[in-house]
Design an enzyme around this catalytic site. Sequence first.
Site, PDB file in Angstrom:
ATOM      1  CE  LYS A  95      -3.706   1.979   2.701  1.00 32.69           C
ATOM      2  NZ  LYS A  95      -4.403   2.045   3.838  1.00 32.69           N
TER       3      LYS A  95
ATOM      4  CB  SER B 159      -8.088   3.686   2.794  1.00 34.18           C
ATOM      5  OG  SER B 159      -7.292   3.145   3.850  1.00 34.18           O
TER       6      SER B 159
ATOM      7  CB  SER C  12      -7.999   0.810   5.877  1.00 34.06           C
ATOM      8  OG  SER C  12      -8.776   2.230   5.665  1.00 34.06           O
TER       9      SER C  12
HETATM   10  N1  GLN Z   1     -12.993   4.352   6.567  1.00 36.26           N
HETATM   11  C1  GLN Z   1     -12.443   4.790   7.901  1.00 36.26           C
HETATM   12  C2  GLN Z   1     -11.586   6.096   7.639  1.00 36.26           C
HETATM   13  O1  GLN Z   1     -11.963   6.881   6.775  1.00 36.26           O
HETATM   14  C3  GLN Z   1     -10.980   3.940   8.104  1.00 36.26           C
HETATM   15  C4  GLN Z   1     -10.102   4.213   7.275  1.00 36.26           C
HETATM   16  C5  GLN Z   1      -8.577   3.169   7.610  1.00 36.26           C
HETATM   17  O2  GLN Z   1      -8.857   2.429   8.406  1.00 36.26           O
HETATM   18  N2  GLN Z   1      -7.441   3.735   7.152  1.00 36.26           N
HETATM   19  O3  GLN Z   1     -11.164   6.698   8.593  1.00 36.26           O
END
Ligand code: GLN
Length: 491
Positions: A80, A155, A179
């Site tokens: 990532k 994400s 994410s």
């Molecule tokens: N969707 C969540 C956020 O926007 C989690 C994102 C993540 O785990 N990086 O914060």
Amino acid sequence: MSKALYALTIHEALAGMRRGAFSAVELTQALLERIAQTDSQVKAYLTLTAELALEQAAAADARRAAGDDAPLLGIPMAIKDVLCTAGVRTTCGSRILENFTPPYTATAVRRLAEAGMVMLGKTNTDEFAMGSSTENSGYFTTHNPWDLERVPGGSSGGSGAAVAAQEALAALGTDTGGSVRLPAAYCGVVGLKPSYGRVSRYGLVAYGSSLDQVGVLAKDVRDAALILSVMAGHDDHDSTSMPAPVPDYAAALTGDVRGLRIGLPDEYFIAGVQPDVEAAVRQAINLLGEMGAEIVRVSLPNTEKALPVYYLVATAEASANLSRFDGVRYGFSAGAGSILENYRESRGQGFGAEVKRRIMLGTYVLSAGYYDAYYLKAQQVRTLIKQDFEAAFGQVDVIACPVAPTTAFRIGEKANDPLAMYLSDVFTITPNLAGMCGASVPCGFDAGGLPIGLQLMGPPLGEEVVLRTAHAYEQATTWHTHWAQPVAVGA
Ligand code: GLN
């Protein structure tokens, strides 16, 4: 018919290379060809490092020829793009870091590389990991390999889609509030978010420092266990990494759940959950019961407060962490007149809308006069949520529930409705708030053929019992043997 090389799991690929059936270079070439065929549709990768990958594969073959059998020797993976990689562009999905090449490598990535991993490239992400769909990427949206008109989740959507489209044998993601687990569920692969501090965060570009954790997206539970064994453990560069010894996680995969107590939390089966998601998850839990686990109802009464608490704590931490991107120290600079104008212009042009929204919200909740009402209160409620789980884990070994209320939604469906987007995280944020671990394992398909994920949560450092349960379930079902066909036949 034997499987194509790109379709192998890590443990299958290692077995093949050990018996000399193919080389790491051949395996890497097979993955690069697969990427060339499918990634124009899926768009999982932000940066491909094909040349580097072939060099690393040749080095892996040389190591093997010299008698080395490192645990990931010659295994092509994707990373990532929020994890720093020395000499390889690291954008965090943000235009502000479009041309940023870090001078050092994140510890998690370095440990995989030392164990022989071949890095294929860097995967797409919501900007600074803020989002649930990859639509907040400053570059492009990744497409779900099961239905190219749908999001892969986020994400770590690029990592989830890369594994599901068989464009990498496995991938690293990061998980601040879901994410890793959400894209795993939406893309029908295994996702593992380790406990807070289990894996070093050194070199992970910080979003919410008290929540962030590096995790794995893999084709099966055995591969996830293998990768965790390699990258977990204390790191002098991260004082929050836990000194606890690292077990051989693969040894926990006994295939047996007899005697385990699995908690079924009332608050995670609520109105708004897509009926076929609820049915698949309940069926999975029933199967674990038939396999000899004891299913116990548990209550987590503060669950409904988790989403607001998360979006206060995460944005507060983000607003502090992102202050370093000022147009001077890293990446993009607007080159505007005075220092203040340059800060304003660089940040104004470099950050996308969602990141700005979060910086503003986070700055607000930390500001004098509001700090006690919002940030401090959120931290207090966070403690209550943690106590809910401590009580539940006094009764059970693992907690089972859905990963998300729905399957993958359509691209654009929630893009202009941040609250609807935030609701995708309602079942995944609590493990981050409480420092716990959690996994997503494929447990079926909805009526439209989209994958569904079963979430298994464990207490801090409970990775072994989570992996054991996930593996036993996986071995008793065939979901992990279904693969997406991201390219239309004849395309
Ligand atoms: N969707 C969540 C956020 O926007 C989690 C994102 C993540 O785990 N990086 O914060």
